[in-house]
Design a protein around this motif. Sequence first.
Motif, short mmCIF file in Angstrom:
data_model
loop_
_atom_site.label_atom_id
_atom_site.label_comp_id
_atom_site.label_asym_id
_atom_site.label_seq_id
_atom_site.Cartn_x
_atom_site.Cartn_y
_atom_site.Cartn_z
N PHE A 190 -8.17 -8.03 12.87
CA PHE A 190 -8.13 -9.26 13.28
C PHE A 190 -7.79 -10.02 11.90
O PHE A 190 -7.73 -11.32 11.90
N ILE A 191 -9.38 -9.39 10.42
CA ILE A 191 -8.95 -9.75 9.60
C ILE A 191 -7.76 -9.48 8.18
O ILE A 191 -7.05 -10.36 7.83
N PHE A 192 -8.01 -8.50 8.13
CA PHE A 192 -6.37 -7.82 7.60
C PHE A 192 -5.82 -7.83 7.49
O PHE A 192 -4.96 -7.15 7.88
N SER A 193 -5.34 -8.81 9.05
CA SER A 193 -4.25 -8.68 9.06
C SER A 193 -3.96 -7.97 10.22
O SER A 193 -4.41 -6.76 10.47
N GLY A 194 -2.63 -8.11 11.01
CA GLY A 194 -2.74 -7.45 11.85
C GLY A 194 -1.51 -5.87 11.23
O GLY A 194 -0.90 -6.45 10.66
N MET A 195 -1.85 -5.08 11.48
CA MET A 195 -2.07 -3.99 10.50
C MET A 195 -0.37 -3.32 11.42
O MET A 195 0.94 -2.67 11.31
N LYS A 196 -0.50 -3.32 13.09
CA LYS A 196 0.15 -3.37 13.73
C LYS A 196 0.78 -4.26 14.95
O LYS A 196 0.00 -4.99 15.28
N PRO A 197 1.39 -3.50 15.95
CA PRO A 197 2.19 -5.03 16.40
C PRO A 197 1.12 -5.15 17.76
O PRO A 197 1.21 -4.09 17.78
N SER A 199 9.96 -8.78 -10.82
CA SER A 199 8.74 -7.78 -11.06
C SER A 199 9.22 -7.15 -10.03
O SER A 199 9.79 -7.63 -8.50
N ALA A 200 8.75 -5.29 -9.43
CA ALA A 200 8.48 -5.12 -8.24
C ALA A 200 8.53 -6.10 -7.13
O ALA A 200 7.16 -6.47 -7.14
N LEU A 201 8.65 -5.95 -5.93
CA LEU A 201 7.85 -5.85 -5.03
C LEU A 201 7.13 -5.08 -3.81
O LEU A 201 7.91 -4.17 -4.07
N LEU A 202 5.56 -5.43 -3.51
CA LEU A 202 4.89 -4.24 -3.37
C LEU A 202 5.05 -4.54 -1.86
O LEU A 202 4.66 -5.61 -1.20
N PRO A 203 4.84 -3.60 -1.00
CA PRO A 203 5.77 -3.34 0.48
C PRO A 203 4.08 -3.95 1.04
O PRO A 203 2.68 -3.64 -0.29
N ASP A 204 3.74 -4.63 2.22
CA ASP A 204 1.77 -4.94 2.72
C ASP A 204 1.48 -3.91 2.96
O ASP A 204 1.89 -2.01 2.66
N ASN A 205 -0.18 -3.68 2.76
CA ASN A 205 -1.14 -2.29 4.06
C ASN A 205 -0.39 -1.55 4.92
O ASN A 205 -0.37 -0.23 4.29
N ALA A 223 1.87 -0.18 5.13
CA ALA A 223 3.45 0.47 4.87
C ALA A 223 2.45 1.97 4.46
O ALA A 223 3.79 2.53 4.59
N ALA A 224 1.89 1.60 4.48
CA ALA A 224 0.94 3.47 4.04
C ALA A 224 0.66 3.91 5.22
O ALA A 224 0.78 4.87 5.62
N LEU A 225 1.43 3.09 6.59
CA LEU A 225 1.08 4.50 7.85
C LEU A 225 2.72 4.53 8.13
O LEU A 225 2.76 5.33 9.61
N THR A 226 3.76 4.45 7.60
CA THR A 226 4.86 4.51 7.70
C THR A 226 5.19 5.72 6.61
O THR A 226 6.19 6.02 6.67
N GLY A 227 4.74 6.05 5.65
CA GLY A 227 5.32 6.54 4.66
C GLY A 227 6.39 5.63 3.77
O GLY A 227 6.74 5.77 2.85
N ARG A 228 6.67 4.47 4.05
CA ARG A 228 7.11 3.39 3.27
C ARG A 228 6.66 1.91 2.13
O ARG A 228 7.16 1.29 2.15
#
Length: 604
Positions: A5-12, A167-173, A175-180
């Motif tokens: 709810f605070i970190f974000s919605g990790m998944k839809p 500079s390089a663009l970092l994916p959001d957190n 992305a660790a759930l999809t390996g991307r």
Amino acid sequence: MLCLFIFSGMKPLLGLILLGSILTPSVVLAQKQTLKVVYPPSKHTTSADRIFFIGTAPTTGQVSINGKPIVRSKSGHFAPSMPLQVGTNNFTIRYENQELLIQVTRNSLQPENPPGLAFVKDSLIPSVDMARMPGEPICLSAIAAANANVSVKLGGDAIALAPQPISALLPDNKAALTGRNQPLSQNQVTRTQISNYAGCTTVQTPGDLGQPQFQLTLNGKTVTQAAMGKVQILAPSQLEVAEVTVDAGVARTGSSTDHSRLTPLPKGTRAAITGKDGDWLRLDYGGWINSKETRTIPGAIAPRSIIRSIGYRQSKDKVEVIFPLQVPVPVTVQQGSQSLILTLHNTTAQTDTFRTDNNPIISRLDWQQPNPNQVQYIFNLKQNQQWGYKLRYEGTSLVLTLRYPPEFSRKKQKPLSGIKILLDPGHGGKESGASGPNGTLEKDVNLKVSQLLREELSKRGANVVMSREDDKDLSLPDRQKLIDNEEPAIALSVHYNSLPDNGDAEKTQGVGMFWYNPQAHSLAAFLHNYIVAKMKRPSYGIFWNNLALTRPTSAPSVLMELGFMSNPNEFEWVTDPKEQKKLANAIADGIVEWFKQNQRSDGI
């Protein structure tokens, strides 16, 4: 499905959505709607480069998306991924004479080119009021057309801003759930006709510097624009003091909810304010906290304390270690293998002696002053497994509560006798969680499997507490409070999974375990490995994750993702009543085995 709810919605959150069909009147009379797509909704917006379509149709016949046949499960479910172009993407999903139209808009991650002589909208930094200490770098930036001259006036001084290298663009957190989760290199970043201009300065004299005035010159023309935020330089001798007014103030590594969490600050904690960014306050020990969780103490000076002795209060199931202080100072806790380190900030030791009687879980207590502003207490423990801790202030004394391990029964039929286990069926009420291809909601599967697991644990003698017994709304803070109040031996949050938009729903499946505090890692890893082996299920993985139901420190707390609602084939296993019962039995057996490995060894 994960609850962020605070970190974000990790998944839809995947809701059940019935989309309109294009059918002739005769077909409507003769045939009911049998093609269903539950995700994405029509007119969906995302920044992902692809999107999956979760749905179902009768097993006979063929389903196509934009004329291309798609793969389906034996029951007719599907979840193919389709690439997205930046802008509007139209998809036609067809089954026999039924047709669904879905529009997905992909937003670009690159800033839009400004219209003519102008700064990119909302690009001027600072965008909120900021305050810094004298001599601390103040960095200002803006995005504008390439090959322009950009400068800024601050407090009467002009500062030239230079175009910065890409500079390089970092994916959001998530992305660790999809390996991307690999950064985009400079060669992969889309080059546009705009540049990021930045520069830093320092100011030694305290005072209000007002709003920075940015100036852009291009092709002989000049425009100016004021930043939204003001700049203030704080006076070191007149720093405000903040006091935490909530039970556990959320301390972070920076001035937004995107930044990582630090040890929560107990109610009453005081610290000087050394920086501000909008509503966020930087406290003197380095952590940031939202001002809504604090109050300012008029006239107070920067809090500092000495510490001399410490005290103990022991009971049957815990020990309370008491640290007498002059003022409530910020604290941090670090758990390790057979150790817990408590750091008192803004504190100086005047310690000559303290009592260390024999304790069921503490083998030795050491202390050190690693720098003039910190005192550390190192609790060397008798076992690797820790069973929970709490922090609170009683007046100005810090109380650290360490829980003793539960007593494991030697009864073969009821090995969990006397052990309290809290089960939290995820979501509920308006929060439906993920959705399966046919519209089955995660919240209902969570509750069903939790009820089956309760039956199995009760058979083994456990005292099981449920966060919800039916389909009702229950907030994340209320679930956390229940864990803290009940103080179970372990807490398990029961969920089923889905993916971010750019995940591969067709290929991603398996059991996943999520933990946050080190005391929960052993339980997460053991249950993951046990379920995967016992049920012959694929592994999704073991994740350290900052989730509301993994954060409680009062007990080892694990969030279980027992399978994917979004995977067409695994969904059939997820909703099979016989497999649900087998799964509940396997989890209960795994819990028994884990307790056997971590039972008391000292006879308490």
